[in-house]
Every structure is written in structure tokens, then in C-alpha cells.
Design an enzyme around this catalytic site. Structure first.
Site, PDB file in Angstrom:
ATOM      1  N   HIS A 116      -0.643  21.003  20.286  1.00  0.00           N
ATOM      2  CA  HIS A 116      -1.406  20.011  19.466  1.00  0.00           C
ATOM      3  C   HIS A 116      -1.025  18.891  19.409  1.00  0.00           C
ATOM      4  CE1 HIS A 116      -2.883  24.190  18.060  1.00  0.00           C
ATOM      5  NE2 HIS A 116      -1.421  24.423  17.899  1.00  0.00           N
ATOM      6  N   SER A 168      -3.236  -8.176  31.495  1.00  0.00           N
ATOM      7  CA  SER A 168      -4.422  -8.437  30.971  1.00  0.00           C
ATOM      8  C   SER A 168      -4.659  -9.966  31.086  1.00  0.00           C
ATOM      9  CB  SER A 168      -4.567  -7.949  29.481  1.00  0.00           C
ATOM     10  OG  SER A 168      -5.231  -9.152  28.803  1.00  0.00           O
ATOM     11  N   LYS A 194       0.487  -7.688  27.944  1.00  0.00           N
ATOM     12  CA  LYS A 194       0.104  -6.326  28.358  1.00  0.00           C
ATOM     13  C   LYS A 194       0.373  -5.986  29.623  1.00  0.00           C
ATOM     14  CE  LYS A 194      -3.360  -4.385  26.678  1.00  0.00           C
ATOM     15  NZ  LYS A 194      -3.502  -3.151  25.902  1.00  0.00           N
ATOM     16  N   GLU A 215      -4.907   5.787  34.793  1.00  0.00           N
ATOM     17  CA  GLU A 215      -6.124   5.559  34.035  1.00  0.00           C
ATOM     18  C   GLU A 215      -7.289   5.845  34.891  1.00  0.00           C
ATOM     19  OE1 GLU A 215      -6.259   2.695  30.331  1.00  0.00           O
ATOM     20  OE2 GLU A 215      -5.277   1.595  32.167  1.00  0.00           O
TER      21      GLU A 215
END
Ligand code: ARG
Length: 462
Positions: free
Chosen positions: A161, A282, A288, A295
Site C-alpha cells: 500500500h 526545466s 529541476k 515517465e
């Protein structure tokens, strides 16, 4: 009045030219030219067989072989002129062959139809490409085993979980990924087994009146056997659906790994660092470093799942035998191949090169009472029924939460308050090392087991 000869190979019965838009709309050459090499392979085998049974003379056969190799050269060099008027890869190649060698070229299509030709081509093509997928899987698995070996003792929190559950070794986690890939590899092998049947000789749908030696052609093309039923052979695309299903499962696995790597590389977890060459920055936030590759792989599952549904829908309710619908099988299939191979290639290189922050993993495993089950097991060893032990430990955890400390930071006296059988040796049990070492069972997370599993896995992929 006789009609002028028609440039369209099937133009004999037509009075009117095809509408230019319809010509472009129905053509497949822009995407099926990818099958050129296997189309020529199929033609060479077919011609060899026609020669063997006396339909082609040796001279005709030789000139076909020479012509086809010239065609291939032109294609490889980029000199070949693909024509939409000639509709597809098959007719483009045949037309050029005939242009090069004359009448012998026109005999190549004896006892053959584009229907059995395309059904054969895709199988030949997919067979090779699946092998390439399998090699990439092996390469990735190899990298995982090497990394697992390095991290057989590295402790991290195991999750259920996405909550800290029990301490595990990072090597053990990587071996779980190995197993997913092992099933993917096996599924692809199964797919090839059913696919490796040769449609050639089924002709348009009913078989052919020429005494073709189909066994011989199948042998030349390394098919396991010629197909038994010509109607089925020209219309079946199960193998394409099956491959896309296998690819969708494999991509699903990659997306699960991607998700974990994305979470792990976040500042909140900080378990791993991905190489700079797999990330981007970024344009607005200078700090970043985004995990783009995982992804993207996670996102690409969407298109592969979509292609699977496309193919299932394409085949749904199709009457026997060949229908033009089937031309729509190629683009989803090719894109699935590209996506799967690209994703595997990226991961096979990226994953084994991640940097592992052992200290962060260790500290995270110390949070969340990961050794609570070990305390329960300890009490069971002291004679408590497991359910009672579970209750005792639950109380102890509630106390520790209140005190804002880990179970291992409680004093012996505090622990004894929850059960009198607890002794000094409990602290050994409450360590992360004690916890993982205790799970020295087949399939378990103990470093010793992990090393054993790695050995077995290495043998498996040899
Ligand atoms: N381009 C066609 C395909 O991809 C080849 C077979 C065409 N056969 C036909 N009878 N029109 O399926």
C-alpha cells in the site's frame, strides 16, 4: 476495341482509372515498405520451390534471384522509387523486378497471392523482431542481476500500500523485476511457437492448382510447418494480437518499474539518482532534474494498450477469408514493436547505471516500524499464539508512536511492560539486519537467499 495495357497489376478488368484520392487512401506502401527484406526472402524461397517443381527454368530462377538482389540493393541504398500507384510493397518490388529482368519476373507470382504473401511476410518480420525484443529483455535482466549482486545486502523498506511494511534488500527488489521480465520473455517465445506456421501456398484463399511443394518452401523459410487450412492461413492475425498483448504486459511491467524509479528519485525518497543523460531540466525552474525517460515509458503503455485494442477490434466479426481490413494491422503492430524495443533499450541501459543512496534507504527502513512483524514472530517463538502476539505488538507500536521513537529505541523495561517474556535478545530481532537475515527461506529477502537466487537466474538466462 482492345484496351491499352494497364499499369495497375490487377487492372485487366477495369475500364476506368482509380480515383487519385482512393489510390492514396488504399495504398499501404508508405508503411509496409518496412517488410521489403522479408518480402524478398519469401519470394526467393517461393522461386526456389517453383524451380524445383519445374515451373521456373533454372535460367528464369537465376535471373529472378539476380533481379531481387538488385532490388534489395536499390532499397538499401535509398535509390528505390516507391510508387503509391503500385499500392503496396509486394507490387512495388514485383514491378521493379519485371522492369529489370523482363518476362521471368512476371512468372514469380505463379501459385501465389498477395493474401498469402502478406500473411507470410508479417510472420517472417515479426519473428525476427520478437527475437530482438527477447535479446533486449535478456540484456536488461543481465544488468539487473549485476546490480542485485552489488546490492544483495543493501537494506531498504519494503512496501505494501506504499506504506512501509518490512525491511527488504534492494537486491531482492531488483530480482522481482527480473521475474516479471522472465515471464515476458517466455510469453514471446510462446507467441513465436504458434506464429511460426507458413501461409504461403494458400494463395488467395482456397489453395492453388499448381503442385507446389509447400514443405520445401517452409523448410527454406525456417517455418515449423506449412499451414493446414488455406482460409484460416490468409485471414489469421492472432499472432499479431498475441504479440501486442505480450507487449502490453511487458510495457505494464516497465511502467511499474518506471513508477518506482520516479518515486525513488524524488527528493522525498532520495533512494536513487538517475544518470544525467536520462533526465532533463526545466526551462523555468533551475533546480529541476526530471526523470523523463521513466515517465515517458510509463506514458507509452497507453499507446501499446491502444494498439492491442485496435487489433482486437480490427479482427472482430471479420468474415473469412482475407479482407482489406487486414491492411490496418501493420501500423499498430510496427508502432508496438518500436515502442517496446525503445523502452527496453532505454531501461536496459538506464537501470543498471542508477546510483543507489544506501544511507537514505536504510534510514527510511528504520521509519514506520518495519520490524514489528519480527517482534510478533519473536513472541511466537516464546510460545504466544500469533494472533495474541499481533495484539501485543500493536500495543507496543501505539506506545512507540506516542513516544515518537522506534521499537528498537524502547528500553527493555518498556517492552517488558507489553509482555513479560521479552528479554535482552529482542534487540537483535528488532534490527533491520536481523529482520532481513531471518527471512532466509526459498524466495525470501535474506542476502544469502538473494545471492542464491542470482546464481539460479544467471543459469536461466545463459
Ligand atoms: N497491402 C495488403 C495488406 O496489407 C496486401 C494484401 C492485399 N490483398 C488484396 N487482395 N488486396 O493486407
Amino acid at each position: 476495341m482492345t484496351k491499352q495495357s494497364d499499369s495497375r497489376m490487377w487492372g485487366g478488368r477495369f475500364q476506368e482509372q482509380t480515383d487519385a484520392f482512393v489510390e492514396a487512401f488504399t495504398a499501404s506502401v508508405n508503411f509496409d515498405q518496412r517488410l521489403a527484406l522479408v518480402d524478398v526472402q519469401g519470394s526467393i524461397a517461393h522461386a526456389s520451390m517453383l524451380n524445383r517443381i519445374g515451373i521456373l527454368t533454372s535460367e528464369e530462377f537465376d535471373s529472378i534471384i539476380q533481379g531481387l538482389s538488385k532490388v534489395l540493393q536499390e532499397i538499401e541504398k535509398g535509390d528505390f522509387k516507391w510508387s503509391v500507384q503500385l499500392e503496396d510493397v509486394h507490387m512495388n518490388i514485383e514491378a521493379r523486378l519485371t522492369q529489370l529482368i523482363g518476362d521471368a519476373g512476371k512468372k514469380l507470382h505463379t501459385g501465389r497471392s498477395r493474401n498469402d504473401q502478406i500473411a507470410t511476410d508479417i510472420r517472417l518480420y515479426l519473428r525476427d523482431e520478437i527475437q530482438a525484443c527477447q535479446q533486449l529483455i535478456r540484456q536488461f535482466q543481465q544488468g539487473l542481476l549485476d546490480l542485485a549482486e552489488t546490492h544483495a545486502d543493501t537494506i531498504m523498506p519494503g512496501f505494501t500500500h506504499l506504506q512501509v511494511a518490512q525491511p527488504i534488500t534492494f537486491g531482492h527488489h531488483l530480482l522481482a523485476w527480473f521475474e516479471m521480465l522472465e515471464r515476458d520473455h517466455g510469453r514471446l517465445a510462446d507467441c513465436v511457437k504458434r506464429m511460426n506456421i507458413m501461409p504461403l501456398g494458400s494463395a488467395a484463399l482456397a489453395g492453388t492448382s499448381y503442385p507446389l511443394d509447400r514443405n520445401y518452401t517452409a523448410e527454406l523459410l525456417e517455418f515449423d510447418a506449412p499451414s493446414r487450412n488455406s482460409l484460416d492461413a490468409v485471414s489469421d492475425r492472432d499472432f499479431a494480437i498475441e504479440f501486442c498483448a505480450d507487449a502490453a504486459i511487458c510495457m505494464t511491467h516497465l511502467s511499474r518499474m518506471a513508477e518506482e524509479m520516479i518515486v525513488w528519485s524524488s527528493a522525498q525518497f532520495n533512494f536513487i539518482t538517475l544518470s544525467d543523460r536520462y533526465c532533463t531540466g526545466s526551462s523555468i525552474m533551475p533546480q529541476k532534474k526530471n526523470p523523463d525517460v521513466p515517465e515517458l515509458v510509463r506514458g507509452k503503455v497507453g499507446r501499446v494498450n491502444g494498439h492491442l485494442i485496435s487489433l482486437l477490434t480490427l479482427m472482430k466479426s471479420q468474415p473469412l477469408a482475407y479482407n482489406k481490413d487486414n491492411q490496418e494491422d501493420k501500423e499498430p503492430l510496427f508502432d508496438t514493436l518500436d515502442t517496446l524495443q525503445g523502452s527496453l533499450r532505454a531501461f536496459a541501459d538506464m537501470v543498471p547505471n542508477i546510483q543507489v543512496n544506501k544511507e537514505a534507504m536504510y534510514q527510511a527502513a528504520k521509519q514506520g516500524f518495519a520490524t514489528a512483524t519480527d517482534l510478533a514472530d519473536y513472541l511466537v517463538n516464546k510460545g504466544l499464539p500469533f494472533r495474541d502476539a499481533h495484539e501485543v505488538v500493536g500495543n507496543a507500536v501505539a506506545f512507540a508512536i506516542e513516544q515518537n521513537k522506534d521499537l528498537s529505541e524502547c528500553s527493555l523495561q518498556e517492552l517488558q511492560y507489553f509482555h513479560t517474556t521479552i528479554e535482552q535478545d529482542v534487540f537483535e530481532v528488532l534490527t533491520l539486519e536481523g529482520s532481513v537475515n531471518a527471512r532466509n527461506i526459498l524466495g525470501g529477502t535474506a542476502p544469502e537467499q538473494v545471492r542464491l537466487q542470482i546464481k539460479q537466474c544467471r543459469k536461466l538466462i545463459e
